[in-house]
Design a protein around this motif. Structure first.
Motif, mmCIF file in Angstrom:
data_model
loop_
_atom_site.group_PDB
_atom_site.id
_atom_site.type_symbol
_atom_site.label_atom_id
_atom_site.label_comp_id
_atom_site.label_asym_id
_atom_site.label_seq_id
_atom_site.Cartn_x
_atom_site.Cartn_y
_atom_site.Cartn_z
ATOM 1 N N VAL A 10 12.981 86.138 55.696
ATOM 2 C CA VAL A 10 12.014 87.069 55.250
ATOM 3 C C VAL A 10 10.678 85.960 55.085
ATOM 4 N N VAL A 24 10.229 83.504 57.076
ATOM 5 C CA VAL A 24 9.982 83.222 58.684
ATOM 6 C C VAL A 24 9.309 84.496 59.219
ATOM 7 N N MET A 25 9.515 85.632 58.656
ATOM 8 C CA MET A 25 8.893 86.695 59.344
ATOM 9 C C MET A 25 7.533 86.907 58.428
ATOM 10 N N VAL A 44 5.109 84.626 60.507
ATOM 11 C CA VAL A 44 5.048 84.951 61.818
ATOM 12 C C VAL A 44 3.792 85.905 61.562
ATOM 13 N N LEU A 45 3.960 87.129 60.587
ATOM 14 C CA LEU A 45 3.029 88.112 60.464
ATOM 15 C C LEU A 45 1.618 87.517 60.162
ATOM 16 N N PHE A 99 0.210 84.591 60.528
ATOM 17 C CA PHE A 99 -0.122 83.698 61.688
ATOM 18 C C PHE A 99 -0.660 84.814 62.858
ATOM 19 N N SER A 100 0.140 85.780 63.147
ATOM 20 C CA SER A 100 -0.228 86.475 64.350
ATOM 21 C C SER A 100 -1.612 87.530 63.866
ATOM 22 N N MET A 106 -4.670 85.586 65.090
ATOM 23 C CA MET A 106 -4.635 85.233 66.574
ATOM 24 C C MET A 106 -5.130 86.120 67.624
ATOM 25 N N LYS A 107 -5.735 87.628 67.121
ATOM 26 C CA LYS A 107 -6.285 88.605 67.853
ATOM 27 C C LYS A 107 -7.255 87.659 68.737
ATOM 28 N N LYS A 108 -7.117 88.014 70.105
ATOM 29 C CA LYS A 108 -8.219 87.370 71.003
ATOM 30 C C LYS A 108 -9.013 88.359 71.788
ATOM 31 N N MET A 138 0.771 82.828 71.771
ATOM 32 C CA MET A 138 1.261 83.722 71.015
ATOM 33 C C MET A 138 2.615 83.915 71.245
ATOM 34 N N TYR A 159 6.148 83.630 69.096
ATOM 35 C CA TYR A 159 7.135 84.755 68.516
ATOM 36 C C TYR A 159 8.608 84.557 69.178
#
Lengths: 244, 232
Positions: free
Chosen positions: A12, A14-15, A18-19, A21-22, A25-27, B4, B8
């Motif tokens: 959890v 780690v998830m 990731v969430l 961080f992502s 990261m919108k590019k 990215m 992942y």
């Protein structure tokens, strides 16, 4: 069971990492300076509406335009200077106004409309950015400085704007008379703000165009980008056409 | 985008490796006639579950006219409860994004106002769903096909950006129905950590608009893969 719980907890965490961080990261798909240039135009509906002032002026043959040959560069740091691209910009405006049926005049006092342009080159430096947030507004939040307790990222933002205004010349002359004969004698050395100017003496600006993009460290490219995009301002403002 | 994806993939690889190293809990079994110690494994039918999948969304009705490329990954996080080997209920958050550079274009804002430049369409989707899942057949520890159905509310946000200088947005929460087919399997014999591969069709009911588009009853197809944890 403890092992399972430990493993699940780790998964959890780690998830969640990731969430989080992502989400930062919108590019953007815009990846070149050329593509950052946009053209925005706005006409005053009250001026251009059917039967309103524009139609009345056209009916009276008031279609003479003076194009200011000097385009000043304003940086906010140094005194304004005349742009080396003034001629190119003025020629483009002149060509577009001719195509729309206006008569170009060389003396401002003879004009019914004045076309004026200014090039604003703004550099904001040392702006802090917190991941996941939008850029903080340098005007409202910390114009001229930065918050040292948010030093996540320090960036430089540079914007290049060419602002073109179409001014109803008679209103400009009235304003100048008021400025010289009323304002200056009682306020020597001071510049009036909009709130100081009585409504009947305020300048009538029926049309505004802005060519806006990111500023690169090569002025020649920046100016070229403005010139390339400037014609779009007139293409998308067909209501300026005197024969519409 | 490339960076990215690597992040992942690395994260998923880490989780999978961890799961492969998992050891199930041995239990003692007595056999008639003679006592002996053998190892068996207890895989509970009931328990809470956590699902996490990464994937991509493919634009269908409405959305495909607005933004058909998928450079941004989609993710899904669900908390569920298994009532039996066959049935499971869950609550899920789902996010997806689609973007498209449509090239130089002009947007007419009103009769006397317009803006032109490099136009980028961006669709951001955030769904909150509740649903149920039925395991069609339990082939083995590694292969458990299932079908599912979820309903809820979804937020569809349209964003039209011009040259990174101007942005026009439209956003609406709409009811959504999302049927799903997929596969599950466990890496360990105790059946606590496994994988999930699923295809989900999401259908919204409503209309959302921005300055240059109106989407009526949009839908999208999502393909995702990820990990599945069962506990308690």
């Amino acid at each position: 069971m403890k092992k399972i719980l430990k493993r699940s907890t780790l998964v959890v965490i780690v998830m969640a990492g990731v969430l989080l961080f992502s989400s930062c990261m919108k590019k953007s798909l815009i990846d070149t300076y050329d593509k950052t240039y946009a053209v925005h135009t706005a006409g005053n509906p009250a001026f251009f509406a059917t039967g309103a002032q524009f139609d009345q002026m056209i009916a009276q043959g008031k279609t003479k335009v003076y194009v200011n040959p000097s385009v000043y560069v304003v940086t906010g740091h140094d005194d304004a200077v005349v742009s080396s691209y003034s001629k190119g910009i003025a020629d483009e405006i002149t060509k577009a106004m001719k195509n729309y049926g206006y008569t170009i005049v060389d003396v401002e006092d003879d004009a019914d409309f004045v076309m004026n342009a200014v090039n604003i080159k703004l550099y904001f430096s040392l702006i802090s950015w917190v991941p996941g947030s939008a850029y903080l507004d340098p005007y409202l939040a910390f114009w001229g400085g930065y918050y040292p307790w948010l030093p996540i990222y320090t960036i430089t933002v540079a914007t290049n704007v060419l602002r073109v205004e179409m001014i109803e010349a008679e209103s400009l002359r009235k304003y100048r008379d008021w400025y010289v004969n009323t304002w200056m004698p009682s306020n020597p050395g001071k510049t009036p703000g909009k709130a100081h100017v009585p409504a009947e003496y305020q300048v009538n600006i029926p049309w505004v165009a802005e060519v806006i993009g990111d500023l690169e460290d090569k002025n020649v490219n920046d100016n070229t980008r403005i010139l390339v995009n400037l014609p779009s301002a007139f293409v998308q403002s067909s209501y300026l056409d005197v024969n519409h | 985008m490339k960076m990215m994806s690597k992040k992942y993939i690395l994260t998923l690889a880490f989780v999978v490796c961890m799961a492969l190293g998992a050891t199930a809990q041995p239990v003692m079994v007595e056999r008639q006639g003679r006592a002996e110690h053998i190892k068996s494994y207890y895989a509970p039918d009931k328990g809470f579950t956590i699902d996490f999948t990464m994937g991509y969304a493919m634009a269908l009705n409405g959305i495909s006219d607005y933004a058909s490329q998928t450079p941004s990954p989609s993710f899904e996080l669900g908390l569920g409860y298994s009532f039996s080997k066959k049935w499971k209920a869950f609550f899920m958050y789902q996010s997806a994004a689609l973007m498209e550079d449509t090239g130089y274009d002009r947007i007419i804002i009103s009769q006397y106002e317009a803006v032109s430049g490099e136009k980028v369409h961006d669709v951001s989707i955030n769904n909150l769903l509740v649903g149920g899942e039925f395991c069609v057949k339990d082939f083995s520890q590694y292969l458990k096909p299932y079908v599912g159905l979820a309903v809820g509310m979804g937020s569809v946000k349209l964003s039209t950006e011009i040259s990174d200088q101007y942005e026009f947005q439209g956003k609406k929460w709409m009811p959504i129905v999302a049927p799903e087919v997929g596969l599950r399997g466990f890496f360990d014999k105790g059946q606590t950590v496994g994988y999930n591969v699923a295809v989900t069709y999401s259908q919204y009911f409503g209309e959302v608009e921005t300055v240059d588009a109106t989407l009526s009853s949009p839908s999208f197809l999502r393909i995702g893969a990820g990990i599945y944890v069962k506990f308690m």
